[in-house]
Design a protein around this motif. Structure first.
Motif, PDB file in Angstrom:
ATOM      1  N   LEU A  80       0.867  -1.180   0.000  1.00  0.00           N
ATOM      2  CA  LEU A  80       0.000   0.000   0.000  1.00  0.00           C
ATOM      3  C   LEU A  80       0.898   1.222   0.000  1.00  0.00           C
ATOM      4  N   VAL A  81       0.739   2.070  -1.008  1.00  0.00           N
ATOM      5  CA  VAL A  81       1.509   3.310  -1.101  1.00  0.00           C
ATOM      6  C   VAL A  81       0.526   4.464  -1.164  1.00  0.00           C
ATOM      7  N   ILE A  82       0.680   5.409  -0.236  1.00  0.00           N
ATOM      8  CA  ILE A  82      -0.146   6.616  -0.230  1.00  0.00           C
ATOM      9  C   ILE A  82       0.822   7.792  -0.363  1.00  0.00           C
ATOM     10  N   SER A  83       0.809   8.408  -1.524  1.00  0.00           N
ATOM     11  CA  SER A  83       1.772   9.466  -1.854  1.00  0.00           C
ATOM     12  C   SER A  83       1.623  10.710  -0.992  1.00  0.00           C
ATOM     13  N   ASP A  84       0.372  11.043  -0.629  1.00  0.00           N
ATOM     14  CA  ASP A  84       0.125  12.196   0.244  1.00  0.00           C
ATOM     15  C   ASP A  84      -1.043  11.849   1.162  1.00  0.00           C
ATOM     16  N   LEU A  85      -0.716  11.548   2.401  1.00  0.00           N
ATOM     17  CA  LEU A  85      -1.723  11.129   3.377  1.00  0.00           C
ATOM     18  C   LEU A  85      -2.802  12.195   3.595  1.00  0.00           C
TER      19      LEU A  85
ATOM     20  N   ARG B  59      -8.886   7.947   3.326  1.00  0.00           N
ATOM     21  CA  ARG B  59      -8.680   7.033   4.454  1.00  0.00           C
ATOM     22  C   ARG B  59      -7.843   7.656   5.556  1.00  0.00           C
ATOM     23  N   THR B  60      -6.998   8.620   5.206  1.00  0.00           N
ATOM     24  CA  THR B  60      -6.007   9.107   6.166  1.00  0.00           C
ATOM     25  C   THR B  60      -6.004  10.619   6.382  1.00  0.00           C
ATOM     26  N   ALA B  61      -6.773  11.366   5.625  1.00  0.00           N
ATOM     27  CA  ALA B  61      -6.740  12.832   5.721  1.00  0.00           C
ATOM     28  C   ALA B  61      -7.082  13.338   7.112  1.00  0.00           C
TER      29      ALA B  61
ATOM     30  N   ARG C 124       3.059  12.621   5.832  1.00  0.00           N
ATOM     31  CA  ARG C 124       2.539  12.854   4.489  1.00  0.00           C
ATOM     32  C   ARG C 124       2.643  11.632   3.579  1.00  0.00           C
ATOM     33  N   PHE C 125       3.695  10.844   3.715  1.00  0.00           N
ATOM     34  CA  PHE C 125       3.888   9.701   2.820  1.00  0.00           C
ATOM     35  C   PHE C 125       3.898   8.402   3.617  1.00  0.00           C
ATOM     36  N   TYR C 126       3.320   7.356   3.021  1.00  0.00           N
ATOM     37  CA  TYR C 126       3.293   6.040   3.659  1.00  0.00           C
ATOM     38  C   TYR C 126       3.434   4.958   2.597  1.00  0.00           C
ATOM     39  N   ALA C 127       4.269   3.976   2.879  1.00  0.00           N
ATOM     40  CA  ALA C 127       4.338   2.760   2.071  1.00  0.00           C
ATOM     41  C   ALA C 127       4.456   1.597   3.046  1.00  0.00           C
ATOM     42  N   GLY C 128       3.542   0.643   2.942  1.00  0.00           N
ATOM     43  CA  GLY C 128       3.547  -0.483   3.859  1.00  0.00           C
ATOM     44  C   GLY C 128       3.368  -1.801   3.127  1.00  0.00           C
ATOM     45  N   ALA C 129       4.234  -2.760   3.456  1.00  0.00           N
ATOM     46  CA  ALA C 129       4.133  -4.116   2.928  1.00  0.00           C
ATOM     47  C   ALA C 129       3.456  -4.970   3.997  1.00  0.00           C
ATOM     48  N   PRO C 130       2.400  -5.689   3.629  1.00  0.00           N
ATOM     49  CA  PRO C 130       1.642  -6.438   4.631  1.00  0.00           C
ATOM     50  C   PRO C 130       2.415  -7.610   5.229  1.00  0.00           C
ATOM     51  N   LEU C 131       2.161  -7.835   6.506  1.00  0.00           N
ATOM     52  CA  LEU C 131       2.655  -9.023   7.209  1.00  0.00           C
ATOM     53  C   LEU C 131       1.502 -10.014   7.217  1.00  0.00           C
ATOM     54  N   VAL C 132       1.658 -11.103   6.479  1.00  0.00           N
ATOM     55  CA  VAL C 132       0.565 -12.062   6.289  1.00  0.00           C
ATOM     56  C   VAL C 132       1.022 -13.438   6.764  1.00  0.00           C
ATOM     57  N   THR C 133       0.213 -14.070   7.615  1.00  0.00           N
ATOM     58  CA  THR C 133       0.538 -15.396   8.127  1.00  0.00           C
ATOM     59  C   THR C 133       0.374 -16.439   7.021  1.00  0.00           C
TER      60      THR C 133
ATOM     61  N   SER D 221       2.270  -4.442   9.238  1.00  0.00           N
ATOM     62  CA  SER D 221       3.099  -4.122   8.080  1.00  0.00           C
ATOM     63  C   SER D 221       4.526  -3.805   8.474  1.00  0.00           C
ATOM     64  N   VAL D 222       5.383  -3.866   7.473  1.00  0.00           N
ATOM     65  CA  VAL D 222       6.681  -3.195   7.514  1.00  0.00           C
ATOM     66  C   VAL D 222       6.451  -1.948   6.684  1.00  0.00           C
ATOM     67  N   CYS D 223       6.648  -0.795   7.300  1.00  0.00           N
ATOM     68  CA  CYS D 223       6.315   0.434   6.577  1.00  0.00           C
ATOM     69  C   CYS D 223       7.412   1.474   6.698  1.00  0.00           C
ATOM     70  N   VAL D 224       7.382   2.388   5.749  1.00  0.00           N
ATOM     71  CA  VAL D 224       8.222   3.576   5.782  1.00  0.00           C
ATOM     72  C   VAL D 224       7.301   4.781   5.685  1.00  0.00           C
ATOM     73  N   ILE D 225       7.703   5.838   6.376  1.00  0.00           N
ATOM     74  CA  ILE D 225       6.874   7.042   6.484  1.00  0.00           C
ATOM     75  C   ILE D 225       7.759   8.256   6.290  1.00  0.00           C
ATOM     76  N   ASP D 226       7.180   9.301   5.703  1.00  0.00           N
ATOM     77  CA  ASP D 226       7.914  10.548   5.506  1.00  0.00           C
ATOM     78  C   ASP D 226       6.991  11.714   5.849  1.00  0.00           C
ATOM     79  N   THR D 227       7.589  12.836   6.197  1.00  0.00           N
ATOM     80  CA  THR D 227       6.808  14.047   6.472  1.00  0.00           C
ATOM     81  C   THR D 227       6.661  14.915   5.229  1.00  0.00           C
ATOM     82  N   GLU D 228       7.188  14.446   4.122  1.00  0.00           N
ATOM     83  CA  GLU D 228       7.033  15.109   2.829  1.00  0.00           C
ATOM     84  C   GLU D 228       6.250  14.189   1.902  1.00  0.00           C
ATOM     85  N   PRO D 229       5.321  14.727   1.117  1.00  0.00           N
ATOM     86  CA  PRO D 229       4.647  13.895   0.120  1.00  0.00           C
ATOM     87  C   PRO D 229       5.668  13.355  -0.883  1.00  0.00           C
ATOM     88  N   ARG D 230       5.341  12.217  -1.461  1.00  0.00           N
ATOM     89  CA  ARG D 230       6.201  11.637  -2.500  1.00  0.00           C
ATOM     90  C   ARG D 230       5.317  11.295  -3.696  1.00  0.00           C
TER      91      ARG D 230
END
Length: 175
Positions: A90-95, A100-102, A114-123, A131-140
């Motif tokens: 899941l990639v959200i370029s500008d939260l 879902r996130t505004a 502002r930015f989120y990318a998360g790879a799901p953790l699935v059994t 998830s394993v995710c990365v987050i930024d305070t700048e939109p991407r």
């Protein structure tokens, strides 16, 4: 009247929560294997924040974190809950522009995510744990490169391998 975004499909369900409980990982001490994964995610994606996030009942808890001071948040501040039920990134370029996130308090207030990318953790049984995710305070606007996307998915797989090993070792230690 303001409409609240619909809860993610994978959030509800006793089976998912039982699966998470079966790993006996919530509220455990930091572990180098998980800590290394967030350091790699942060570096690979050139992001100020990386997390291994587990979505529990009413909260999300971070098994590992880099660049984020809190050990977890309430579900109303969780972006990772939107990964549940997914099998892909899941990639959200500008939260702040995503329905879902505004209204998320971490988007509207400090630290103004502002930015989120998360790879799901699935059994292996198909339950989404977080998830394993990365987050930024700048939109991407361009999100992640294909290589970064692939690496984030691989890191999520490594988290699941770590969780499975923890569970196997605990089972072997029982009489």
């Amino acid at each position: 009247m303001t409409r609240r975004p619909k809860a993610p499909a994978g959030l509800a369900g006793r089976g998912r929560l039982d699966a998470l409980d079966g790993y006996a990982v919530l509220d455990t001490a930091p572990e180098p294997g998980f800590d290394g994964i967030v350091i790699l995610a942060r570096a690979i994606c050139a992001a100020p924040v990386a997390l291994v996030s587990l979505v529990a009942d009413g909260r999300q808890w971070f098994k590992a974190r880099s660049g984020f001071p809190e050990c977890g948040t309430d579900l109303d501040a969780s972006v990772c809950k939107h990964v549940l039920g997914r099998r892909d990134l899941l990639v959200i370029s500008d939260l702040s522009c995503d329905a879902r996130t505004a209204g998320n308090p971490l988007v509207t207030g400090e630290p103004h995510l502002r930015f989120y990318a998360g790879a799901p953790l699935v059994t292996p049984d198909g339950h989404g744990l977080g998830s394993v995710c990365v987050i930024d305070t700048e939109p991407r606007p361009l999100g992640l490169t294909e290589e970064q996307r692939e690496c984030l998915q691989v890191l999520a797989g490594l988290v699941m391998t770590q969780l499975e090993m923890r569970r196997s070792l605990a089972a072997m230690a029982q009489p």
